[in-house]
Design a protein around this motif. Sequence first.
Motif, mmCIF file in Angstrom:
data_model
loop_
_atom_site.group_PDB
_atom_site.id
_atom_site.type_symbol
_atom_site.label_atom_id
_atom_site.label_comp_id
_atom_site.label_asym_id
_atom_site.label_seq_id
_atom_site.Cartn_x
_atom_site.Cartn_y
_atom_site.Cartn_z
ATOM 1 N N HIS A 171 -10.431 -69.838 32.893
ATOM 2 C CA HIS A 171 -10.830 -68.578 33.513
ATOM 3 C C HIS A 171 -10.089 -68.351 34.830
ATOM 4 O O HIS A 171 -9.672 -67.229 35.129
ATOM 5 N N ARG A 172 -9.919 -69.395 35.615
ATOM 6 C CA ARG A 172 -9.187 -69.240 36.882
ATOM 7 C C ARG A 172 -7.733 -68.854 36.617
ATOM 8 O O ARG A 172 -7.172 -68.001 37.318
ATOM 9 N N ALA A 173 -7.127 -69.475 35.608
ATOM 10 C CA ALA A 173 -5.740 -69.135 35.275
ATOM 11 C C ALA A 173 -5.632 -67.706 34.770
ATOM 12 O O ALA A 173 -4.672 -66.983 35.092
ATOM 13 N N LEU A 174 -6.604 -67.299 33.976
ATOM 14 C CA LEU A 174 -6.626 -65.932 33.454
ATOM 15 C C LEU A 174 -6.685 -64.920 34.593
ATOM 16 O O LEU A 174 -5.955 -63.918 34.607
ATOM 17 N N ARG A 184 -6.980 -63.309 43.191
ATOM 18 C CA ARG A 184 -7.037 -64.577 43.926
ATOM 19 C C ARG A 184 -8.464 -65.095 43.916
ATOM 20 O O ARG A 184 -9.413 -64.324 44.076
ATOM 21 N N THR A 185 -8.635 -66.401 43.703
ATOM 22 C CA THR A 185 -9.977 -66.973 43.689
ATOM 23 C C THR A 185 -10.157 -67.954 44.837
ATOM 24 O O THR A 185 -9.230 -68.694 45.192
ATOM 25 N N VAL A 186 -11.352 -67.925 45.417
ATOM 26 C CA VAL A 186 -11.719 -68.881 46.459
ATOM 27 C C VAL A 186 -12.960 -69.622 45.979
ATOM 28 O O VAL A 186 -13.810 -69.063 45.287
ATOM 29 N N ALA A 187 -13.058 -70.898 46.346
ATOM 30 C CA ALA A 187 -14.110 -71.758 45.825
ATOM 31 C C ALA A 187 -15.407 -71.578 46.598
ATOM 32 O O ALA A 187 -15.424 -71.577 47.825
ATOM 33 N N LEU A 188 -16.492 -71.443 45.850
ATOM 34 C CA LEU A 188 -17.843 -71.400 46.389
ATOM 35 C C LEU A 188 -18.494 -72.724 46.005
ATOM 36 O O LEU A 188 -18.647 -73.019 44.818
ATOM 37 N N GLY A 220 -12.988 -60.342 53.029
ATOM 38 C CA GLY A 220 -12.093 -59.785 52.036
ATOM 39 C C GLY A 220 -12.486 -60.094 50.619
ATOM 40 O O GLY A 220 -11.774 -59.715 49.685
ATOM 41 N N THR A 221 -13.603 -60.794 50.440
ATOM 42 C CA THR A 221 -14.075 -61.120 49.093
ATOM 43 C C THR A 221 -15.177 -60.140 48.699
ATOM 44 O O THR A 221 -16.232 -60.114 49.328
#
Length: 479
Positions: free
Chosen positions: A211-214, A221-225, A242-243
């Motif tokens: 899912h992150r690659a998709l 851009r993804t940031v970790a929670l 910005g999220t």
Amino acid sequence: MAESWVNSAEGLGSDLHLELAAAGSGSRRAVLMRALREAIRGGRLAPGTRLPPYRSLAADLGLARNTVADAYAELVAEGWLTARQGSGTRVALRAAPATPAPRRRTPVRDSRPAYDLVQGRPDPSAFPRGAWLASARRALTAAPPDAFGPGDPRGRAELREALAEYLARVRGVRADAGRIVLCSGAAHALRLLARVVGGTWAVEAYGLPFHRALLADEGVRTVALEVDDDGAEVGELAGLAGTGTVLLTPAHQFPTGGPLRPERRAAVVDWARATGGLVLEDDYDGEFRYDRQPVGAVQGLDPDHVVLIGSVSKSLSPTLRIGWMVLPERLLGAVVAAKGEREQWSSATEQLTLADFVASGAYDRHVRRMRQRHRRRRDQLVAVLAERAPHVRVTGIAAGLHAVLELPPGTERAVVKAAAWQGLAVEGLSDYRHPDSRRGSGAGGAGGGRDGLVVGYSTPAEHAYAGALDALCRALPPA
């Protein structure tokens, strides 16, 4: 009175492609006979194949009927064809082309593991074939003509209406059929939403790398929670400038297990309302719970700020390629536009079948059966580990289709390798960790930096499950 070929299915015959131009010169009958012999000799016309009636073949090839009838008769006399009253003209069984003896080949070893405990793969033998076939018959019998034309990009109305009722009753979802858009699964839903929403998304520190690659492929851009025993630490959202979108698995955090605590469910909805943000709720196995009360969907708290994503991949089969999004009104038009003008992702007939399967109660019955089956398998896993590896802690078992086995720090890779030597496919917990997670390997703490195995107990067939558990125990480190 002459027979009308237009009204005679038998008169239409079967299609047959013959290379007349390549059959040389001579009379038309001779050319046709050579073409038929070559088609039989080359194997294109297999023994027993029924040929078109001579009238149909004559019309297709632009030949006189007598020419084709005479060619058939001569080939019958030569033994290439047979002709019997009532069964038509067929390629003779003795006309099979000679086949060379098979060449000896070096045996190829099957590289597939003997046992499979990889998560996310329901046992295909559990598919309810009889009930599904009954629904398919009813659905096709009742299907309106437009079901066989270009599809509505929102999906069949029958399925959207059935899902609206089911999701409201079982998951506490608040939506009518008009706010449901069908898709081919969770991955397809994420692609569409990424194209519509874009920007930076917060995702759980543990989740599917696919899912992150998709999302990255779609420019998100993804940031970790970070994640702990109470689910995603949604309080961190306030500090992520910005999220505007967060992707969660609230019913059963994937893969660490456990539901999102009520206070955090309320907090993430409050964040979305205050910022105009969007919560994406991946409800990937919300139907399967064992030792806890049902947990409703977060979408029910605020349908205008939460998108519910679901599918039948875990409950029925991933091969059906049917999923859904329950959308806020403000996103509906853009998501439909991103999907395209016509339904091109999942079959209308399968959508109609699923609609009947849900509306008839067969889906509820199937889920209850599978819930009992998965619970038995989970209990068997826990019992075997308690007997043979009591030092291994099993977590995330109150719901879902997999469990997490906690391992001593620094042992995960070795255990996965040992499992492979035992013929067992199983994945390490670190495979699911976001690369930017602050709690890296060895950092310790609940839910972060742990070594472990993600064990999919729904995957093996019944006859293979005990062997898979035995291989798992042999691969685990000693106390």
